[in-house]
Design a protein around this motif. Structure first.
Motif, PDB file in Angstrom:
ATOM      1  N   GLU A 169     -65.658  -6.134 -37.900  1.00 39.12           N
ATOM      2  CA  GLU A 169     -66.316  -7.430 -37.721  1.00 39.12           C
ATOM      3  C   GLU A 169     -65.547  -8.299 -36.734  1.00 39.12           C
ATOM      4  N   LEU A 217     -75.516 -10.691 -37.004  1.00 35.37           N
ATOM      5  CA  LEU A 217     -75.195  -9.631 -37.952  1.00 35.37           C
ATOM      6  C   LEU A 217     -76.387  -9.312 -38.848  1.00 35.37           C
ATOM      7  N   ARG A 274     -67.137  -9.703 -33.368  1.00 33.84           N
ATOM      8  CA  ARG A 274     -67.158 -11.151 -33.153  1.00 33.84           C
ATOM      9  C   ARG A 274     -66.537 -11.510 -31.805  1.00 33.84           C
ATOM     10  N   SER A 298     -73.412 -14.933 -37.615  1.00 44.88           N
ATOM     11  CA  SER A 298     -73.982 -14.490 -38.895  1.00 44.88           C
ATOM     12  C   SER A 298     -75.457 -14.116 -38.734  1.00 44.88           C
ATOM     13  N   GLU A 299     -76.188 -14.865 -37.906  1.00 44.17           N
ATOM     14  CA  GLU A 299     -77.587 -14.525 -37.640  1.00 44.17           C
ATOM     15  C   GLU A 299     -77.685 -13.185 -36.912  1.00 44.17           C
ATOM     16  N   SER A 328     -76.100 -17.748 -33.883  1.00 42.46           N
ATOM     17  CA  SER A 328     -74.809 -17.668 -34.566  1.00 42.46           C
ATOM     18  C   SER A 328     -74.447 -16.213 -34.830  1.00 42.46           C
TER      19      SER A 328
END
Length: 274
Positions: free
Chosen positions: A177, A199, A181, A196-197, A194
């Motif tokens: 991750e 992923l 990132r 998280s979106e 983002s």
């Protein structure tokens, strides 16, 4: 009528991202670089050359150059004439080139299948090939001649994370991750997204077998992609439907229908490309 895709030919990575090593490119192996330089030189020269002359021209240490040449001879990509003590491009190198030509011919055979879906759905259908661990390249594109479509130049290269195709590739790359990132922050998206979106979209693609990019690669452009796997079940290509957002309904049902159609097309292309 055509409309340019997301800034064709424009670098889609930030300046900061360009300064750091790309995925899988942290180490440059100098002997490999030298070997490729020798092969290019011999192919361009078109005539036998002595090891000392090759080393001098390419500014390679003579001993290193000799050892690389000897290795290339053993691999049948360089020929050695023991009488004249010269080296030339070998038959094995020509065979490698023939294999690349064959691959290009196979891509051409995929075009009718892509064109069929493009005409049926009134969209642009593209074929992307993975190039190493950090890039994808557009190798084929088919559009409906009667509908508004998106023009994308063949040879266009993108960071492997981008677009609907990127979400498919990333799902198979087993990156940590933190590494993902780090690469994600170097991408310039057309609209805010983002990590998280992103992923969540990658995980959804893994579940569905197809992926969606809704205006993040290019504002106003909807893209849906499905994998084309090789004999080892690795994603070697992706086939993508690209359309102008305002020209098509954005219902979940339509997106799902296209996703399933692309997944079926990807399976058909596997029998053509491999």
């Amino acid at each position: 009528m055509t409309e340019d895709s997301a800034r064709p030919g424009e670098d889609t990575t930030s300046t900061e991202a360009a300064k750091k090593p790309l995925l899988g490119q942290g180490v440059i192996v100098k002997p490999v670089v030298n070997a490729i330089a020798i092969l290019r030189y011999l192919a361009h020269k078109g005539a036998p050359e002595r090891a000392a002359d090759i080393a001098r021209h390419l500014e390679i240490n003579p001993s290193t150059c000799f050892n690389i040449l000897r290795t290339l001879v053993s691999e049948d990509v360089v020929d050695f004439n023991p009488l004249s003590k010269t080296y030339s491009a070998g038959l094995g190198l020509a065979r490698l080139a023939e294999q690349l030509v064959t691959q290009g011919q196979r891509v051409q055979l995929a075009s009718p299948f892509m064109r069929e879906l493009a005409i049926e759905r009134g969209i642009t259908v593209t074929l992307w090939r993975r190039m190493g661990n950090d890039r994808i390249v557009l190798v084929s594109s088919e559009s409906s001649p009667t509908d508004l479509h998106i023009y994308m130049p063949l040879g266009q290269r993108l960071p492997i994370l981008m677009g609907a195709s990127g979400r498919l590739f990333v799902g198979r790359m087993n990156l940590s991750e933190d590494d993902l990132r780090s690469e994600f922050t170097g991408i310039r998206w057309a609209r805010p997204l983002s990590f998280s979106e992103y992923l969540a979209q990658v995980k959804l693609a893994q579940k569905c077998g197809w992926a969606v990019d809704d205006g993040y690669f290019s504002d106003g452009v909807l893209a849906i992609a499905a994998p084309v796997c090789d004999a080892s079940a690795n994603i070697a290509y992706t086939v993508s439907a690209v359309m102008i957002r305002s020209q098509h309904g954005d219902t979940a049902a339509r997106i799902k229908t296209l996703g399933e159609s692309l997944k079926d097309l990807g399976k058909r292309l596997e029998s053509v490309l491999f």
